[in-house]
Write a protein that holds these residues in place. Structure first.
Motif, PDB file in Angstrom:
ATOM      1  N   UNK A 225       0.858  -1.183   0.000  1.00 17.96           N
ATOM      2  CA  UNK A 225       0.000   0.000   0.000  1.00 17.96           C
ATOM      3  C   UNK A 225       0.897   1.237   0.000  1.00 17.96           C
ATOM      4  N   UNK A 226       0.837   2.053  -1.060  1.00 17.67           N
ATOM      5  CA  UNK A 226       1.827   3.118  -1.210  1.00 17.67           C
ATOM      6  C   UNK A 226       1.686   4.230  -0.182  1.00 17.67           C
ATOM      7  N   UNK A 227       0.506   4.327   0.428  1.00 19.37           N
ATOM      8  CA  UNK A 227       0.295   5.419   1.385  1.00 19.37           C
ATOM      9  C   UNK A 227       0.735   5.055   2.793  1.00 19.37           C
ATOM     10  N   UNK A 228       1.259   3.847   2.972  1.00 17.50           N
ATOM     11  CA  UNK A 228       1.640   3.415   4.314  1.00 17.50           C
ATOM     12  C   UNK A 228       3.131   3.121   4.374  1.00 17.50           C
TER      13      UNK A 228
ATOM     14  N   UNK B 240       3.485   0.310   8.855  1.00 11.67           N
ATOM     15  CA  UNK B 240       2.020   0.335   8.713  1.00 11.67           C
ATOM     16  C   UNK B 240       1.528  -0.761   7.785  1.00 11.67           C
TER      17      UNK B 240
ATOM     18  N   UNK C 228      -0.911  -3.917   9.127  1.00 12.52           N
ATOM     19  CA  UNK C 228      -2.281  -3.791   8.606  1.00 12.52           C
ATOM     20  C   UNK C 228      -3.144  -5.014   8.929  1.00 12.52           C
ATOM     21  N   UNK C 229      -2.624  -6.206   8.624  1.00 15.25           N
ATOM     22  CA  UNK C 229      -3.382  -7.430   8.832  1.00 15.25           C
ATOM     23  C   UNK C 229      -3.717  -7.659  10.303  1.00 15.25           C
TER      24      UNK C 229
ATOM     25  N   UNK D 260      -4.011  -5.268  12.576  1.00 16.22           N
ATOM     26  CA  UNK D 260      -5.013  -4.270  12.970  1.00 16.22           C
ATOM     27  C   UNK D 260      -6.404  -4.729  12.563  1.00 16.22           C
ATOM     28  N   UNK D 261      -6.473  -5.351  11.370  1.00 17.02           N
ATOM     29  CA  UNK D 261      -7.767  -5.851  10.905  1.00 17.02           C
ATOM     30  C   UNK D 261      -8.288  -6.938  11.846  1.00 17.02           C
TER      31      UNK D 261
ATOM     32  N   UNK E 224       8.752   4.601   3.197  1.00 20.57           N
ATOM     33  CA  UNK E 224       7.609   4.296   2.346  1.00 20.57           C
ATOM     34  C   UNK E 224       8.064   3.342   1.244  1.00 20.57           C
TER      35      UNK E 224
ATOM     36  N   UNK F  70       4.591  -8.869   5.525  1.00 18.67           N
ATOM     37  CA  UNK F  70       3.192  -8.533   5.730  1.00 18.67           C
ATOM     38  C   UNK F  70       2.327  -9.787   5.724  1.00 18.67           C
ATOM     39  N   UNK F  71       2.711 -10.775   4.873  1.00 19.84           N
ATOM     40  CA  UNK F  71       1.926 -12.008   4.824  1.00 19.84           C
ATOM     41  C   UNK F  71       2.243 -12.913   6.011  1.00 19.84           C
TER      42      UNK F  71
ATOM     43  N   UNK G  42       0.677 -12.357  10.018  1.00 22.33           N
ATOM     44  CA  UNK G  42      -0.645 -12.817  10.466  1.00 22.33           C
ATOM     45  C   UNK G  42      -0.635 -14.320  10.775  1.00 22.33           C
TER      46      UNK G  42
ATOM     47  N   UNK H 178      -4.005  -4.523  -4.843  1.00 21.81           N
ATOM     48  CA  UNK H 178      -4.104  -3.903  -3.512  1.00 21.81           C
ATOM     49  C   UNK H 178      -5.381  -4.364  -2.830  1.00 21.81           C
TER      50      UNK H 178
ATOM     51  N   UNK I  75      -5.711  -9.963   3.907  1.00 20.76           N
ATOM     52  CA  UNK I  75      -5.246  -9.580   5.238  1.00 20.76           C
ATOM     53  C   UNK I  75      -6.416  -9.288   6.172  1.00 20.76           C
ATOM     54  N   UNK I  76      -7.630  -9.496   5.665  1.00 22.89           N
ATOM     55  CA  UNK I  76      -8.782  -9.415   6.549  1.00 22.89           C
ATOM     56  C   UNK I  76      -9.591  -8.136   6.471  1.00 22.89           C
ATOM     57  N   UNK I  77      -9.327  -7.268   5.480  1.00 22.32           N
ATOM     58  CA  UNK I  77     -10.070  -6.018   5.401  1.00 22.32           C
ATOM     59  C   UNK I  77     -11.337  -6.197   4.565  1.00 22.32           C
TER      60      UNK I  77
ATOM     61  N   UNK J 190     -13.380  -1.139   4.598  1.00 19.19           N
ATOM     62  CA  UNK J 190     -12.108  -0.869   5.279  1.00 19.19           C
ATOM     63  C   UNK J 190     -11.003  -0.593   4.266  1.00 19.19           C
TER      64      UNK J 190
ATOM     65  N   UNK K 251      -6.971   2.581   2.550  1.00 16.97           N
ATOM     66  CA  UNK K 251      -6.030   2.579   1.433  1.00 16.97           C
ATOM     67  C   UNK K 251      -6.556   3.379   0.237  1.00 16.97           C
TER      68      UNK K 251
ATOM     69  N   UNK L 126      -7.202   7.352   0.997  1.00 18.11           N
ATOM     70  CA  UNK L 126      -5.934   8.081   1.180  1.00 18.11           C
ATOM     71  C   UNK L 126      -5.125   8.185  -0.107  1.00 18.11           C
ATOM     72  N   UNK L 127      -5.203   7.157  -0.963  1.00 17.19           N
ATOM     73  CA  UNK L 127      -4.416   7.201  -2.190  1.00 17.19           C
ATOM     74  C   UNK L 127      -5.008   8.189  -3.194  1.00 17.19           C
TER      75      UNK L 127
ATOM     76  N   UNK M 298      -0.756  13.193   2.014  1.00 23.06           N
ATOM     77  CA  UNK M 298       0.069  12.053   1.608  1.00 23.06           C
ATOM     78  C   UNK M 298       1.512  12.306   2.018  1.00 23.06           C
TER      79      UNK M 298
ATOM     80  N   UNK N 219       3.775  10.236   2.173  1.00 26.19           N
ATOM     81  CA  UNK N 219       4.713   9.447   1.380  1.00 26.19           C
ATOM     82  C   UNK N 219       5.115  10.135   0.083  1.00 26.19           C
TER      83      UNK N 219
END
Lengths: 334, 281, 259
Positions: free
Chosen positions: A87-90, A94, A98-99, A101-102, A130, A146-147, A150, B176, B183-185, B189, B194, B197-198, B277, B279
Motif C-alpha cells: 500500500x503506497x500510502x503506508x 504500517x 495492517x493485517x 489491525x484488521x 515508504x 506482511x503475509x 498474520x 491492492x 489480510x482481513x479487510x 475498510x 487505502x 488516502x491514495x 500524503x 509518502x
C-alpha cells in the motif's frame, strides 16, 4: 497426512477451461511449487486456493476444514503478489501491521509481532520508510513480512521474484527457503522458472494447459521426466524419436517407444560399463561458465552434450569427439 | 559546459519574445496600472483601498468564491462516484463515456448559457413542461438567479472533473484490493484505509483546478444577464471596458487580486496534498 | 461481471445532466414555434437555411476560422522547435517552461485581457493581432504537453544522435526525422487548441469587441433576437467540435496501434 487438499477443481473463463479437475495434496510444512509456462493455469489455481477466484467445481480443504465457500479473509492464507501490492500510502511498519489491525489485536502484541518479522526478513531500520523509497528486493521482503505476520496456515507466493535482478533473485530464494524452514510454513510458490523451482521446493507440480503434467520431488522430476513436455520444459534434454535413437546407437533392439530423452550431461568421456560408444562430429562449441556445451552430429542426428570445463582442453582443433552413455540414461517418454 | 548551439538560440528567441510580449508585459502593465490614480496620474494605493472599502467588491469576491466552491464541490462529488462506476464497465463503454465527457467539456461559455436558456429559461422546455403539469417552476427556480448560474457552472465543471478523476482510479491496482482482502479487510475498510488516502491528493488537486476554472469563468454569466451578476470577472470586464464609466486602473487592481486568489488556491492545494500524503513529500 | 443498479444511476445522472441541454437545443433549432406547448408545434429547416443565408454569419465564421487557425499555426511554428531544443539541449530551462504552464493556468482570459488592454490599446497595433498573441499564451499548456509527450514517445534524443552520426546537420535531422515522427501527436494537440480557440469569447470580446465579429460574438448578438437561430448556431458549433474530437480520437488510436 495431507494439510491442504484440492479435489477435482475445475474453472473456466468464457467457455474456456483453465483448470481441468485438478487434484493436489500438500503436507504441513512442505514447500510446493506450481511450475509451468505462462497461461498453464498455475496462477489461477493459486488464486483459487486464496479464494480470490471461485472454482466451478471441486473442493479445497485446509487443515481439515472445507474452505471452498469461505471468504479470502477467513481462510487464514497469506499471499505475496508479483507486483508486491504494497500500500503506497503506508510505511513499512504500517503495511506490515495492517493485517493485525484488521484482526483487532492489542497494540502491544502488534508491536512485538511486527518487530519479530521485520527482524526475520532483515529490514530493521526501514520501519518508517515508504515503499517507493525501497529497492525491489526490499519491497518484496516487506510483502513477505506482511503475509507472515498474520501467521497464516498457508503462504501463497505468486511469482514473487520474477521482477527482480538475477543476483537479488538468487539471494532472496535462499532467504525465502530458510525463513520457510525456520517457521515450518506450508508454502505454495508459483513460478515459470524451473531453476527457481528446483532450488527451493520439496515437491513440484508441473502444469500444462490446465492439467498436471507431472509431480514429484525436484530430483525425480529432473532425472525421470514423464513426458516430452516436461523434458523440454525443465532443461536442455535431448528429445529424440525412435528412429533418431536407433541411428544414434546403431541399435534397433529394445527401443519400441516413440520418443526418448537424454540429459546432455549424461554423456561422459570416460568409458562406462554396458554403455554405448558414440563418436560425433563437433558442429559447435559454446562456453557456459563452468560447462562446455558441444553440439554434435552422428548419422544425421543432432544432439547436445555438456561437460565440466577443463582448462587443459584444447578442443578448438578437434573435429570429432568420442563419448560414452549408460543405457539407463536413455529415458522413454509418453 | 555544452558548446553554444545555434539551433537552440534560433528556436528559443521567438518563443521568449512571444512569452514576454503577451504574458509578462501585460502582467507588468496590469500591476503597474493597479497602483495608478484614475487616468494614470501618479502612484497610489487608492485603487486597492477602494476594493477593500467598497462592500460591492467584497460581495463580488464572496459571490465568485461561493459559486466556485459549490459548483466545484457538486461536480467533484458527482465525478468521484460516477468515475468509479465507469471503471466497472467494459473498456468500450468506458471509452464512449469518456469521449462524451471530452466533447461536453468543450461545450462552455455562450453556447452553454444559451442551451440552458432553451431548457430552463422563461419559456424554456422544462419550464413549459412543468407548467403543463401544474407546477410553476418559475415560482421556485429562476435560471437568471444564483441557483441557475450554479447549474451552468456545474455543467462545465462536471466533464472536466470526470476526466481528471477517472485516471486516478486506474492507479488503484486490483492487487491492492486482493492483498487487503486476504489480510482481513472488508471492502469499506479497504477504501477507508487505502483507497481514499491514495486518491485524496488527486481529488484535492482536481478540486483546486475546478475552483480556479470557475473563478476565472466569464462568458456564461455574461451571456445570461450581461453585467447583472456581481461576480469578480464580470466586474473586471465591466469596469475595464465599460462604455459609460471605464476605470481601467481599478479593474487592474481587482484583476491582480483575482490572480492572487488563484495562486493562493493552488498553493493551498499543494500544501494540503503534502499533508494528506506524507509518502509523496 | 455483476454491476449493481447503483452504478447505472451514478453514470446516468452525469450523462443526463450533460445530455439534456444539448438535446433541448437540438430540438429547439428544428422547431417552428415552441412557446406554449410541451412539444414543438412543427419541425423545420427554416432556421438553418436562414442562418446559412446570412452573410454576416458566414463572414463571422470565416473570421473565427482565420483567427483560430492562424493562432494555432503560429503557435505550432514557434513552440515546437523551441520545446524541442529546450528538452534536448537545455533541459534546465524546462522547469521554467513548466512554471509558465502553471502561470497560464492560474491566469484566466479576463486577467490577461485587462493586462493586454493596458499594455497595447493605445499602441496603434491592431488588437486583432494582439488577440492572436494572447491565444499563443492561452494554448501554450496544451502545445507544450503534446510536444513533450510526442518527443518522449519517439525517443527524440536517440533519433537525433543516430541522424547526426549518419551525417545530418541538426536542422536537417529535425526537419526530416523528428518532425515527421511527431506530426500526428502534435496534430492532436493542435486540433484541441483550435477547438478551444474557436469557442473563445472573453479575449476577443474585451480586446476587439464588435469590430471583429467572430461566431461567438455573432451568437451573443443573436441570443436576444432569435432563439431558434441561436440554437441552430449552437448545434452547428457542437457538430464542429464533435468532428474535431472524432478526428483527434481516431488519430490517437492510430498512433497507439503503430507503436
Amino acid at each position: 497426512m495431507s494439510f491442504l487438499t484440492i479435489e477435482k477443481i475445475k474453472k473456466s473463463f468464457n467457455n474456456e477451461t483453465v483448470l481441468h479437475h485438478l487434484n493436489l495434496s500438500i503436507k504441513e510444512g512442505e514447500f510446493v511449487t506450481l511450475l509451468g509456462p505462462s497461461g498453464c493455469g498455475k496462477s489461477t489455481l493459486l488464486r483459487t486456493i486464496a479464494g480470490l477466484i471461485h472454482p466451478d467445481e471441486g473442493t479445497i480443504h485446509i487443515d481439515g476444514k472445507n474452505v471452498t465457500e469461505v471468504k479470502p479473509k477467513d481462510r487464514q492464507v497469506g499471499m505475496v503478489f508479483q507486483s508486491y501490492a504494497l500500500f503506497p500510502n503506508m510505511t513499512v511498519q504500517e503495511n506490515i501491521e495492517f493485517g493485525l489491525k484488521m484482526k483487532k489485536l492489542d497494540k502491544e502484541s502488534i508491536k512485538q509481532n511486527v518487530a519479530r518479522v521485520i527482524e526475520l526478513v532483515e529490514l530493521t531500520g526501514k520501519e518508517r520508510s515508504y515503499p517507493r523509497e525501497l529497492s525491489g528486493g526490499q519491497q518484496q521482503r516487506v510483502a513477505l513480512a506482511r503475509s507472515l505476520v498474520t501467521q497464516p496456515k498457508v503462504l501463497l507466493l505468486d511469482e514473487p521474484l520474477s521482477a527482480l535482478d538475477a543476483q537479488i533473485r538468487k539471494n532472496l530464494q535462499k532467504q525465502l527457503r530458510s525463513i520457510q524452514q525456520e517457521l515450518n510454513m506450508t508454502t505454495i510458490l508459483v513460478t515459470h522458472d524451473q531453476e527457481e523451482a528446483m532450488a527451493v521446493s520439496d515437491y513440484i507440480y508441473i502444469m500444462n494447459k490446465g492439467h498436471i503434467a507431472q509431480s514429484g520431488s525436484p530430483h525425480e522430476i529432473y532425472t525421470r521426466p514423464a513426458s516430452e513436455f516436461v523434458a523440454r520444459f525443465i532443461g536442455n534434454y535431448n528429445v529424440l524419436s525412435r528412429k533418431e535413437i536407433s541411428n544414434l546407437f546403431n541399435d534397433d533392439n529394445g527401443y519400441t517407444r516413440d520418443i526418448y530423452a537424454i540429459r546432455p550431461e549424461a554423456f561422459s568421456e570416460a568409458p562406462v560399463k554396458d554403455g554405448y560408444e558414440i563418436t560425433g562430429k563437433i558442429q559447435k562449441m559454446t562456453m557456459l561458465g563452468n560447462i562446455t556445451r558441444y553440439e554434435l552430429e552422428v548419422n544425421n542426428v543432432c544432439f547436445i552434450a555438456d561437460h565440466l570445463h577443463k582448462i587443459e582442453e584444447d578442443s578448438q582443433k578437434r573435429e570429432t569427439i568420442t563419448l560414452y552413455l549408460n543405457r539407463k540414461d536413455v529415458i522413454s517418454l509418453t | 559546459m555544452k558548446r553554444m548551439n545555434g539551433m537552440l538560440l534560433i528556436s528559443i528567441i521567438p518563443f521568449i519574445i512571444f512569452v514576454l510580449l503577451f504574458l509578462f508585459v501585460p502582467l507588468f502593465f496590469m500591476l503597474y496600472s493597479s497602483f495608478q490614480e484614475n487616468g494614470g496620474t501618479g502612484f497610489t494605493f487608492s485603487q486597492y483601498m477602494e476594493v477593500f472599502r467598497n462592500t460591492y467588491y467584497h460581495q463580488a469576491f464572496k459571490n465568485s468564491m461561493l459559486i466556485s466552491f459549490f459548483s466545484s464541490l457538486i461536480a467533484i462529488t458527482l465525478a468521484v462516484f460516477a468515475a468509479y462506476s465507469i471503471t466497472l464497465f467494459s473498456k468500450k463503454v468506458q471509452d464512449r463515456i469518456l469521449v462524451f465527457a471530452n466533447l461536453t467539456a468543450n461545450f462552455a461559455g455562450i453556447p452553454l448559457a444559451f442551451a440552458f436558456i432553451v431548457i430552463l429559461g422563461n419559456s424554456g422546455l422544462f419550464t413549459l413542461l412543468f407548467k403543463h403539469f401544474g407546477w410553476d417552476l418559475l415560482n421556485s427556480f429562476n435560471l437568471y438567479s444564483w441557483s441557475g448560474l450554479v447549474l451552468i457552472y456545474v455543467y462545465f465543471q462536471l466533464p472536466l472533473a470526470v476526466m481528471l478523476i477517472y485516471p486516478v482510479y486506474q492507479g488503484i491496482q486490483a492487487q491492492w484490493k486482493e492483498a487487503a482482502a486476504l489480510l482481513g479487510a472488508s471492502p469499506s475498510q479497504f477504501w477507508l484505509k487505502i483507497g481514499v488516502p491514495i486518491i485524496m491528493p488527486s481529488i484535492a488537486g482536481t478540486f483546486s483546478i475546478l475552483f480556479a476554472n470557475a473563478m476565472g469563468a466569464y462568458a456564461s454569466a455574461f451571456a445570461l444577464t450581461g453585467s447583472a451578476y456581481n461576480l469578480v470577472t464580470i466586474r473586471i470586464g465591466a469596469i475595464t471596458t465599460g462604455d459609460i464609466f471605464a476605470r481601467p486602473e481599478l479593474g487592474s487592481a481587482i484583476a491582480t487580486l483575482l490572480g492572487l486568489t488563484m495562486v493562493l488556491a493552488l498553493l493551498i492545494n499543494e500544501w494540503l496534498t503534502r499533508r494528506i500524503r506524507r509518502d509523496l513529500s | 461481471m455483476k454491476k449493481s443498479f447503483y452504478h447505472y444511476i451514478t453514470i446516468g445522472i452525469v450523462v443526463l445532466y450533460l445530455l439534456i441541454p444539448l438535446l433541448g437545443t437540438f430540438l429547439y433549432s428544428f422547431a417552428t414555434s415552441w412557446h406554449k406547448t410541451i412539444l414543438p408545434e412543427g419541425l423545420t429547416f427554416k432556421w438553418y437555411i436562414e442562418l446559412f443565408g446570412d452573410i454576416r454569419f458566414l463572414e463571422s465564421l470565416g473570421r473565427s476560422l482565420i483567427l483560430s487557425l492562424g493562432a494555432t499555426i503560429l503557435t505550432l511554428i514557434i513552440m515546437v522547435p523551441a520545446i524541442f531544443s529546450i528538452i534536448l539541449y537545455a533541459p534546465k530551462l524546462e522547469k521554467i517552461v513548466q512554471s509558465l504552464v502553471v502561470m497560464t493556468y492560474a491566469m484566466p482570459g479576463i486577467i490577461l485581457a485587462v493586462g493586454l488592454i493596458r499594455a497595447y490599446s493605445t499602441s496603434g497595433v491592431s488588437m486583432v493581432l494582439i488577440t492572436i498573441g494572447a491565444y499563443f499564451v492561452g494554448i501554450l499548456p496544451y502545445m507544450y504537453q503534446g510536444t513533450r509527450n510526442s518527443l518522449r514517445n519517439i525517443n527524440a534524443e536517440t533519433l537525433m544522435e543516430a541522424a547526426e552520426i549518419l551525417g545530418a546537420s541538426r536542422y536537417t535531422a529535425f526537419i526530416k526525422v523528428i518532425v515527421p515522427n511527431i506530426m500526428s501527436g502534435i496534430l492532436v494537440s493542435s486540433l484541441l487548441s483550435f477547438s478551444i480557440l474557436f469557442g473563445e469569447f472573453v479575449l476577443i470580446n474585451l480586446l476587439v469587441g464588435g469590430h471583429f465579429e467572430t461566431v461567438q460574438i455573432y451568437l451573443y448578438q443573436k441570443l436576444s433576437q432569435s432563439g431558434h437561430i441561436a440554437s441552430a448556431i449552437v448545434v452547428c458549433y457542437f457538430i464542429l467540435i464533435s468532428i474535431l474530437s472524432a478526428v483527434m480520437i481516431k488519430m490517437t488510436r492510430q498512433k497507439k496501434e503503430t507503436i
